[in-house]
Enzyme design. Structure first.
Site, PDB file in Angstrom:
ATOM      1  N   TYR A 198      69.022  47.607   9.875  1.00 13.57           N
ATOM      2  CA  TYR A 198      68.435  47.418  11.197  1.00 13.57           C
ATOM      3  C   TYR A 198      68.840  48.598  12.071  1.00 13.57           C
ATOM      4  CZ  TYR A 198      65.982  44.926  14.789  1.00 13.57           C
ATOM      5  OH  TYR A 198      65.070  44.601  15.751  1.00 13.57           O
ATOM      6  N   LYS A 229      64.576  42.391  11.006  1.00 12.18           N
ATOM      7  CA  LYS A 229      65.029  41.249  11.797  1.00 12.18           C
ATOM      8  C   LYS A 229      65.214  40.019  10.913  1.00 12.18           C
ATOM      9  CE  LYS A 229      65.458  40.994  16.404  1.00 12.18           C
ATOM     10  NZ  LYS A 229      65.721  42.063  17.360  1.00 12.18           N
TER      11      LYS A 229
END
Length: 565
Positions: free
Chosen positions: A104, A175
């Site tokens: 991420y 996510k």
């Protein structure tokens, strides 16, 4: 972090041979047992040695370390995810602190920019405007049937990088990886989606490798109707799904949230998730500084939907601590590129107009300009907390930070813009300019800062502390909506986990390696708040706790038994 992996009942699998090896949710690779290799026609398709998942993870870790470039590491991990999801998440469990910045922020930003270049294999759904008549069929085509969490983006405002078209798909994928790695939500229940409504990024439109719809973005009624068609189709396909809006542009983010928050179980992580984690951090930081949040003055640099969402959560917390609405709003100052938001400024957005300062209250301020800059606000309002959500690097200058420190012995400074290249000031500079006195939290990961023979840990005020726990709490409680009270409960639960508050030292937020435990605590708080809000069936705390445990997936291989389709 030590994890216990309980054995579970066998799974009955209709797939065999190469098809089974190509199924990421079921593939075990070299860990298929001798019996399974016989039963599922795998003999000769795998090396002789039967390995454990830990042996596989050790090999993958060594290969990961051989890559020197973070972008290459990202591609490598995504390849594992697309071939063996259980191994991917065991690897993350073993090395979460090292790998979270790779899967991420900040690395995912570059992955979005180069999405079409590094594309290897399809994951999730690409729902394009030209193909809008087939949305229901597309949802039926999803490889996962029992979807419980969807993260959807239209790719228009990816981190601080702007319009990335379908390259924005990297964000829902990343996510949802954290929903699983941090919140224990099975990857079998997650679905990333990108709404391909075109792009205004000319570089992408000119790129021969770009894989999205080569067309300027649709807007207005066309856009609204398309999004509505998608949401209605999702409601029909998965009525109880949690839908997270991600990285929509400011002009669409708040209207979409307001339109659908009472119709489906949804939230916007950029607005509400960012607000929740920031509020939790501020509650903890205020306690560590020896006060309450209602006693602080707060200045924001950046008055978009994210900044205003955080401000409203702060105001709600101040009111819960005893202030009136007017008193709380008087303590929050919003600064954008035009200066301080006041009641004299024209053309403010609806969510900005509730956060203006009254001009009469500013009449005694020392300023040579009609437009009040961030420095003017810091000099005159004397804030205790400064939050950056501008997406512009370097705007927390030495002059501004030193001015703040003149009147505040322990300033709380939070440059939250992502990725790292967009941060308003680095922790190293902030600690130097405040002589090591500031409490610092950032949006992207930073190494601890050494200043005058002392090392200061830097808390990463990352939404991954919040949204996995919210998702787990929603699923475990069966909540039908995400309410403001559930988000507030998540913030307060996060604050209760602060090492600095609980131990008197350490970072404001827990270590990344403790995030699964934090997610379970947040899930309990969210589930209880959902019951109190009337959006979930009321149960005992023990029943809710067992539901959280039952829904917390761990990356372990199950025994397989053959069955026919």
């Amino acid at each position: 972090m030590e994890l216990e992996y309980e054995s579970k009942r066998s799974l009955y699998i209709p797939y065999a041979g190469p098809i089974l090896l190509e199924f990421p949710l079921l593939n075990k690779g070299s860990a298929f047992s001798i019996e399974e290799r016989n039963d599922f026609n795998l003999n000769g398709l795998l090396p002789e040695t039967v390995e454990s998942i830990e042996e596989q993870a050790e090999r993958a870790w060594r290969q990961f370390q051989d890559f020197k470039n973070n972008n290459d590491k990202h591609v490598y991990l995504r390849n594992i995810q697309d071939t063996n999801e259980t191994l991917f998440y065991r690897l993350l469990d073993n090395h979460l602190e090292e790998m979270m910045p790779i899967i991420y922020t900040p690395t995912v930003g570059a992955a979005c920019e180069h999405f079409s270049e590094i594309y290897r294999r399809a994951r999730g759904l690409f729902i394009s405007y030209p193909n809008r008549a087939n949305i229901e069929d597309m949802l039926q085509n999803a490889t996962k049937q029992n979807v419980k969490v969807i993260v959807v983006t239209d790719g228009e405002r990816i981190l601080g990088l702007g319009d990335q078209g379908i390259g924005g798909m990297g964000i829902p994928i990343g996510k949802l990886s954290l929903y699983t790695a941090c919140g224990g939500i099975s990857p079998a229940y997650t679905l990333p989606v990108v709404l391909d409504v075109g792009t205004n990024n000319q570089q992408l439109l000119n790129d021969p490798l770009y894989m999205g719809w080569r067309h300027p973005r649709i807007t207005g009624e066309e856009y609204d109707n398309f999004v509505n068609e998608f949401i209605q189709a999702v409601k029909s396909r998965w009525p109880n799904v949690l839908l997270q809006f991600e990285d929509f542009a400011q002009k669409n983010a708040m209207p979409l949230l307001e339109r659908y928050r009472d119709e489906v179980c949804c939230f916007n992580d950029d607005i509400q998730g960012t607000a929740a984690v920031t509020l939790g951090t501020l509650i903890a930081a205020s306690r560590a500084a020896g006060g309450k949040l209602c006693e602080q003055k707060v200045v924001f640099l950046g008055a978009g939907s994210a900044g205003c969402g955080i401000a409203e959560q702060i105001i709600a917390q101040m009111k819960s601590e005893g202030l009136s609405d007017e008193e709380a709003r008087a303590r929050v100052f919003m600064v954008d590129r035009f200066g301080l938001l006041t009641d004299r400024l024209p053309n403010l957005l609806n969510f900005q107009s509730r956060l203006v300062q009254k001009s009469d209250s500013l009449s005694g301020w020392d300023s040579a300009n009609d437009s009040l800059s961030l420095l003017d606000v810091v000099r005159n309002a004397k804030p205790d907390i400064m939050i950056g959500v501008s997406g512009q690097p370097g705007l927390f200058s030495e002059e501004i930070v030193r001015e703040m420190h003149k009147h505040c012995t322990r300033p709380i400074i939070m440059p939250l813009s992502n990725p790292t290249s967009r941060v308003e000031a680095t922790p190293q500079d902030i600690m130097a300019w405040t002589d090591g006195c500031a409490l610092v939290a950032t949006g992207s990961p930073f190494s601890p800062v050494s200043w005058k023979d002392k090392t200061y840990p830097i808390a990463q005020c990352n939404n991954s502390y919040i949204f996995p726990g919210i998702g787990l709490g929603v699923i475990a409680s069966g909540a039908s909506r995400v309410t403001d009270s559930m988000l507030m409960a998540a913030s307060r639960a996060l604050a209760d986990c602060s090492p600095l508050v609980n131990d008197g030292e350490g970072p404001v937020l827990p270590e990344v390696n403790d995030i699964q435990g934090v997610s379970k605590i947040i899930a309990m708080a969210v589930g209880k708040a959902a019951q109190l809000a009337g959006v979930a069936v009321v149960t005992s705390e023990d029943v809710l706790s067992k539901a959280i445990a039952a829904n917390f997936w761990l990356p372990q291989y199950r025994n397989y038994r053959r069955t026919s389709i």
